[in-house]
Design an enzyme around this catalytic site. Structure first.
Site, PDB file in Angstrom:
ATOM      1  N   ASN A 151       0.867  -1.182   0.000  1.00  0.00           N
ATOM      2  CA  ASN A 151       0.000   0.000   0.000  1.00  0.00           C
ATOM      3  C   ASN A 151       0.899   1.226   0.000  1.00  0.00           C
ATOM      4  O   ASN A 151       1.486   1.567   1.021  1.00  0.00           O
ATOM      5  CB  ASN A 151      -0.884  -0.043   1.261  1.00  0.00           C
ATOM      6  CG  ASN A 151      -1.717   1.207   1.452  1.00  0.00           C
ATOM      7  OD1 ASN A 151      -1.813   2.045   0.547  1.00  0.00           O
ATOM      8  ND2 ASN A 151      -2.329   1.334   2.634  1.00  0.00           N
TER       9      ASN A 151
ATOM     10  N   LYS B 286       0.017   4.236  -0.282  1.00  0.00           N
ATOM     11  CA  LYS B 286      -0.644   5.418   0.293  1.00  0.00           C
ATOM     12  C   LYS B 286      -0.398   6.628  -0.623  1.00  0.00           C
ATOM     13  O   LYS B 286      -0.381   6.476  -1.841  1.00  0.00           O
ATOM     14  CB  LYS B 286      -0.170   5.656   1.727  1.00  0.00           C
ATOM     15  CG  LYS B 286      -0.279   4.375   2.577  1.00  0.00           C
ATOM     16  CD  LYS B 286      -0.071   4.572   4.032  1.00  0.00           C
ATOM     17  CE  LYS B 286      -0.199   3.229   4.752  1.00  0.00           C
ATOM     18  NZ  LYS B 286      -0.109   3.354   6.192  1.00  0.00           N
TER      19      LYS B 286
ATOM     20  N   HIS C 266      -9.456   1.177   4.995  1.00  0.00           N
ATOM     21  CA  HIS C 266      -8.200   1.364   5.726  1.00  0.00           C
ATOM     22  C   HIS C 266      -8.453   2.329   6.887  1.00  0.00           C
ATOM     23  O   HIS C 266      -9.258   3.259   6.760  1.00  0.00           O
ATOM     24  CB  HIS C 266      -7.136   1.924   4.779  1.00  0.00           C
ATOM     25  CG  HIS C 266      -5.770   1.926   5.384  1.00  0.00           C
ATOM     26  ND1 HIS C 266      -5.380   2.867   6.303  1.00  0.00           N
ATOM     27  CD2 HIS C 266      -4.724   1.088   5.229  1.00  0.00           C
ATOM     28  CE1 HIS C 266      -4.142   2.602   6.687  1.00  0.00           C
ATOM     29  NE2 HIS C 266      -3.717   1.525   6.051  1.00  0.00           N
TER      30      HIS C 266
ATOM     31  N   GLU D 208      -6.879   4.740   7.935  1.00  0.00           N
ATOM     32  CA  GLU D 208      -6.665   6.154   7.588  1.00  0.00           C
ATOM     33  C   GLU D 208      -7.889   6.728   6.871  1.00  0.00           C
ATOM     34  O   GLU D 208      -8.230   7.901   7.049  1.00  0.00           O
ATOM     35  CB  GLU D 208      -5.387   6.281   6.733  1.00  0.00           C
ATOM     36  CG  GLU D 208      -4.142   6.038   7.591  1.00  0.00           C
ATOM     37  CD  GLU D 208      -2.939   5.513   6.843  1.00  0.00           C
ATOM     38  OE1 GLU D 208      -2.936   5.526   5.600  1.00  0.00           O
ATOM     39  OE2 GLU D 208      -1.992   5.062   7.519  1.00  0.00           O
TER      40      GLU D 208
ATOM     41  N   GLU E  16      -5.296  -4.858  10.670  1.00  0.00           N
ATOM     42  CA  GLU E  16      -4.291  -3.806  10.846  1.00  0.00           C
ATOM     43  C   GLU E  16      -4.578  -3.036  12.127  1.00  0.00           C
ATOM     44  O   GLU E  16      -5.391  -2.100  12.125  1.00  0.00           O
ATOM     45  CB  GLU E  16      -4.335  -2.838   9.664  1.00  0.00           C
ATOM     46  CG  GLU E  16      -4.017  -3.484   8.335  1.00  0.00           C
ATOM     47  CD  GLU E  16      -3.406  -2.479   7.365  1.00  0.00           C
ATOM     48  OE1 GLU E  16      -2.309  -2.753   6.883  1.00  0.00           O
ATOM     49  OE2 GLU E  16      -4.013  -1.425   7.133  1.00  0.00           O
TER      50      GLU E  16
ATOM     51  N   GLY F  56       2.632   2.266  10.749  1.00  0.00           N
ATOM     52  CA  GLY F  56       3.629   3.326  10.598  1.00  0.00           C
ATOM     53  C   GLY F  56       4.357   3.683  11.878  1.00  0.00           C
ATOM     54  O   GLY F  56       5.032   4.715  11.937  1.00  0.00           O
TER      55      GLY F  56
ATOM     56  N   SER G 156       3.510  -2.137  10.299  1.00  0.00           N
ATOM     57  CA  SER G 156       4.946  -2.221  10.572  1.00  0.00           C
ATOM     58  C   SER G 156       5.571  -3.561  10.201  1.00  0.00           C
ATOM     59  O   SER G 156       6.503  -4.029  10.872  1.00  0.00           O
ATOM     60  CB  SER G 156       5.227  -1.870  12.046  1.00  0.00           C
ATOM     61  OG  SER G 156       4.850  -0.515  12.304  1.00  0.00           O
TER      62      SER G 156
HETATM   63  P1  PGA Z   1       2.932   0.303   7.578  1.00  0.00           P
HETATM   64  O1  PGA Z   1       1.459   0.521   7.016  1.00  0.00           O
HETATM   65  O2  PGA Z   1       3.443  -0.989   6.983  1.00  0.00           O
HETATM   66  O3  PGA Z   1       3.704   1.501   7.075  1.00  0.00           O
HETATM   67  O4  PGA Z   1       2.843   0.228   9.056  1.00  0.00           O
HETATM   68  C1  PGA Z   1       0.590  -0.578   6.824  1.00  0.00           C
HETATM   69  C2  PGA Z   1      -0.723  -0.106   6.255  1.00  0.00           C
HETATM   70  O5  PGA Z   1      -1.223   0.936   6.696  1.00  0.00           O
HETATM   71  O6  PGA Z   1      -1.294  -0.754   5.362  1.00  0.00           O
END
Ligand code: PGA
Length: 247
Positions: free
Chosen positions: A10, A12, A93, A95, A163, A169, A207
């Site tokens: 992803n 983003k 997601h 976010e 997640e 992140g 992560s």
């Molecule tokens: P990350 O994000 O691997 O940077 O923690 C995962 C995601 O939000 O899909």
């Protein structure tokens, strides 16, 4: 049969045309990756990414609208993603849930639209840190699954990504026991709700990096990963793909 494993990246709101060189590198290094590989770049990059990805890597979107078309300025329909070369779309997601107020009902409607357009919906669920601290994790995940998966979901058209919001992140990950507990619950919860529940791919995200991938992929009912930051560079995503292929 065990579900085919999926390494999903992803990007983003990161990347530009020059960043597609990372896809070229993956194609060169992993011509037969041994698992399904998917990259979800920003929507503008879907079409050129598909042209570079060949057959070894699938390309997906990061969101779609619930309607098939119409007066929705700035939005993208599932069929438009498909037309540009996408085969998958990430939905719900955390976010999007946080920044755009998406509810479980919104996510279910978008997933139904994705299915209607012939896309695989990767539906994301996950608890906040406050919910985990309050002992609510399993209840939160169960409710999100119940509310976010539309009728007509099957193992072929739906993937679930667990997640934890606090792991995205941050460099922090749950313990293997914590991931195992949630994935076992998800597998059980899908029974009766999704056709061929045993075949639904259950991804872990938050992560994931080369250093922890093998440990995470050894957990029961973890069929792959949804990777954010570490999917941006072939040098990071490649070893994660290799770890999944070997798991
Ligand atoms: P990350 O994000 O691997 O940077 O923690 C995962 C995601 O939000 O899909």
């Amino acid at each position: 049969m065990a579900p085919r494993k999926l390494a999903a990246g992803n990007w983003k709101m990161n990347g530009d045309l020059a960043a597609l060189a990372e896809i070229d590198a993956l194609v060169a290094d992993y011509p037969a990756p041994g698992c399904e590989v998917l990259i979800c770049p920003p929507a503008l990059l879907i079409h050129p990414a598909k042209a570079r990805a060949g057959d070894a890597i699938a390309i997906g979107g990061q969101d779609c609208h619930a309607d098939a078309s119409g007066a929705h300025t700035g939005d993208i329909a599932a069929a438009q993603l498909r037309d540009a070369g996408a085969t998958h779309v990430i939905l719900g997601h955390s976010e999007r849930r946080a920044d755009h107020g998406e509810t479980d009902a919104t996510v279910a409607a978008k997933a139904a639209a994705a299915h209607a357009a012939g896309l695989v919906a990767i539906i994301c669920v996950g608890e906040t840190e406050a919910q985990r601290d309050a002992g609510e994790t399993l209840a939160v995940i169960a409710a999100q699954l119940d509310g976010s998966i539309p009728d007509g979901a099957t193992a072929a058209n739906t993937v679930i990504a667990y997640e934890p919001v606090w792991a995205i992140g941050t460099g922090r990950t749950p313990t293997t026991d914590q991931i195992a507990e949630v994935h076992a619950l998800m597998r059980e919860r899908l029974e009766g709700k999704v056709a061929d529940a045993a075949g639904v791919r259950l991804l872990y995200g938050g992560s994931v990096k080369p250093a922890n991938a093998a440990e995470i992929f050894a957990i029961p009912h973890v069929d792959g990963a949804l990777v954010g930051g570490a999917s941006l560079k072939a040098a990071d995503f490649g070893p994660i793909i290799a770890a999944l292929a070997e798991a």
